[in-house]
Write an enzyme that holds these catalytic residues in place. Structure first.
Site, short mmCIF file in Angstrom:
data_model
loop_
_atom_site.label_atom_id
_atom_site.label_comp_id
_atom_site.label_asym_id
_atom_site.label_seq_id
_atom_site.Cartn_x
_atom_site.Cartn_y
_atom_site.Cartn_z
N LYS A 1 8.49 -9.91 12.78
CA LYS A 1 7.49 -10.38 11.81
C LYS A 1 8.08 -10.39 10.41
O LYS A 1 7.93 -11.37 9.67
CB LYS A 1 6.26 -9.47 11.80
CG LYS A 1 5.39 -9.57 13.01
CD LYS A 1 4.10 -8.74 12.80
CE LYS A 1 3.53 -8.33 14.13
NZ LYS A 1 2.24 -7.66 14.05
N LYS B 1 7.12 1.39 14.12
CA LYS B 1 5.76 1.55 14.63
C LYS B 1 5.54 3.00 14.98
O LYS B 1 6.46 3.70 15.39
CB LYS B 1 5.56 0.72 15.89
CG LYS B 1 4.12 0.45 16.20
CD LYS B 1 3.61 -0.63 15.28
CE LYS B 1 2.28 -1.19 15.66
NZ LYS B 1 2.06 -2.48 15.02
N THR C 1 -4.80 -9.76 8.03
CA THR C 1 -4.35 -10.24 9.34
C THR C 1 -5.20 -11.45 9.73
O THR C 1 -4.66 -12.50 10.13
CB THR C 1 -4.46 -9.12 10.40
OG1 THR C 1 -3.79 -7.97 9.89
CG2 THR C 1 -3.83 -9.53 11.72
N SER D 1 0.63 -6.05 3.18
CA SER D 1 1.13 -4.68 3.03
C SER D 1 2.34 -4.66 2.09
O SER D 1 2.49 -3.76 1.25
CB SER D 1 1.58 -4.12 4.37
OG SER D 1 0.51 -3.51 5.04
N1 GLU Z 1 -0.24 -2.97 12.13
C1 GLU Z 1 -0.04 -4.24 11.52
C2 GLU Z 1 0.88 -5.09 12.37
O1 GLU Z 1 1.02 -4.87 13.56
C3 GLU Z 1 0.37 -4.14 10.07
C4 GLU Z 1 1.63 -3.41 9.78
C5 GLU Z 1 1.88 -3.22 8.29
O2 GLU Z 1 1.06 -3.63 7.51
O3 GLU Z 1 2.91 -2.62 7.97
O4 GLU Z 1 1.44 -6.05 11.92
#
Ligand code: GLU
Length: 425
Positions: A105, A117, A201, A359
């Site tokens: 991503k 993660k 999101t 973020s």
């Molecule tokens: N948990 C979200 C994701 O899977 C956001 C992660 C973030 O903002 O660092 O993309």
């Protein structure tokens, strides 16, 4: 403070499959880009994986010991970044796969991060506020040596929210003896959170969904959409689509689904959902999550958990566009079936990248100590998502690959390059 929400459960075997299929696509992407095998050897596993045990004094007076993980995939580009999920089905392999997806991503939307993660095996739906606070603080103490604003920056994920981020930020600031808002993102606005992070999101998904609809000659105003999952992504997405005139004909939560070809009353459902995204329990005429995916619609958005579209149901999907708001909702076999059927698939690593993008904005604002308006955030997010969608769409066309492989090719490149420049491979 809306927590993200999963639908059905997933097993260990499925999580192994998720990790191994991610590796297969990374391997193919690296081969297509002409990288040698050693680059794959580096990127197929997180560089670091920490397992921790967190004792928490529960409300009944007993101590319960929880297991937690933090995986850091690759930090060649910059500090690692990614959410923390609280869920009873969290496994090590799932967290590893999710960390790799975060790297992809970050590569796709071109952020100066690698992926990470975290996860804790727990059921927050059955815990009190006090117990959740103890668990959140205990997790930060346990991983404090490997995280930090210039090392690894956590964020919300399934069943975690801005309150949990606030407790975690406070705990880290105590350990660090310094106010450290840039340690974590997805915080409440008053603690250095960013405008637009809560809805990011869903906004990102809405932007790429509109781009995909354009490519298919479909007007979102006339489209019938099914959204699986009513957590952070699914609920806001249903609202944005409903407000843009689309007909949201199906939604679901972990317990069941609602479908009405005439369109659902989204505002009513949003009003009645609880903070874990549960709403279908209020109705008698529900169908299952599985049945929902096969109902008539133009656009299907899986916004819950992994492994929802598989070789068993991919041939029965009626939509002409599938937008993956969840991480890993479609298996590899199902990706092939959908692509062969001419369905336009917008893969998770692109579609759900709006969260980490905002973020990043939050972290930049924390580092600068200067805060931006919601309009500024929206405009920047819009530009990034549209550009990323088109890069991946065009790469898929010119390299004659499916949308997922194209996204992996775009996502892996920067990390592979950075690892080479650093002399790692
Ligand atoms: N948990 C979200 C994701 O899977 C956001 C992660 C973030 O903002 O660092 O993309």
């Amino acid at each position: 403070m809306v927590a993200e929400q999963p639908a059905d459960s997933n097993s260990n075997q499925e999580n192994m499959d998720v990790l191994s299929s991610t590796r297969t696509v990374i391997k193919t992407a690296l081969e297509k880009l002409g990288y040698p095998e050693e680059v794959y050897s580096l990127l197929k596993e997180p560089l670091r994986m920490m397992t921790v045990r967190i004792p928490v004094r529960m409300d009944d007076g007993n101590v319960k010991v929880f297991t937690g993980y933090r995986a850091q995939h690759n930090d060649a580009v910059g500090p690692t970044k990614g959410g923390i999920r609280f869920h009873p089905k969290v496994t090590e392999n799932e967290i590893k796969a999710l960390a790799i997806w975060m790297s992809l991503k970050a590569g796709i939307v071109d952020l100066p991060y690698g992926g990470a993660k975290g996860g804790i095996v727990c059921d927050p739906r059955e815990m009190s506020f006090r117990e959740l606070e103890g668990l959140s603080r205990g997790y930060v103490r346990a991983v404090s040596q490997i995280v930090g604003p210039t090392k690894d920056i956590p964020a919300p994920d399934v069943f975690t929210n801005s309150q949990i981020m606030a407790w975690m930020m406070d705990e880290y600031s105590r350990i660090d003896e310094f106010n450290s808002p840039g340690f974590i993102t997805g915080k409440p606005i008053v603690l250095g959170g960013s405008h637009g992070r809560e809805t990011a999101t869903a906004k990102g998904v809405t932007i790429v969904l509109k781009e995909a609809a354009n490519k298919k000659g479909l007007n979102v105003k006339d489209a019938r959409v099914i959204v699986q999952g009513f957590g952070n992504a699914g609920s806001y997405l249903s609202k944005f689509l409903h407000d843009s005139g689309a007909k949201v004909v199906g939604i679901s939560d972990a317990y069941g689904a609602l479908y009405d070809p005439k369109g659902l009353d989204i505002d009513y459902l949003l009003d009645r959902r609880d903070s874990f995204g549960t709403v279908t329990k209020l109705f008698n005429n529900t169908i299952t999550n599985k049945e929902l995916l096969e109902q008539e619609c133009d656009i299907l958005v899986p916004a819950a958990v992994e492994n929802q579209i598989t070789k068993e149901n991919a041939n029965n999907i009626k939509a002409s566009i599938v937008v993956e708001a969840a991480n890993g909702p479609t298996t590899m076999e199902a990706t092939k079936i959908l692509t062969d059927r001419g369905i336009l698939l917008v893969p998770d690593v692109l579609a759900s990248a709006g969260g980490v993008t905002v973020s990043y904005f939050e972290w930049v604002q924390n580092n600068q100590g200067y805060y931006w308006s919601e309009q500024e955030i929206d405009q920047k997010l819009n530009e990034i998502m549209i550009k990323s969608f088109n890069t991946i769409y065009n790469t898929a066309k010119t390299r004659r690959v499916d949308m997922r492989l194209s996204a992996y090719m775009v996502g892996v490149r920067k990390m592979a390059e950075a690892s080479r420049f650093r002399g790692w491979v």
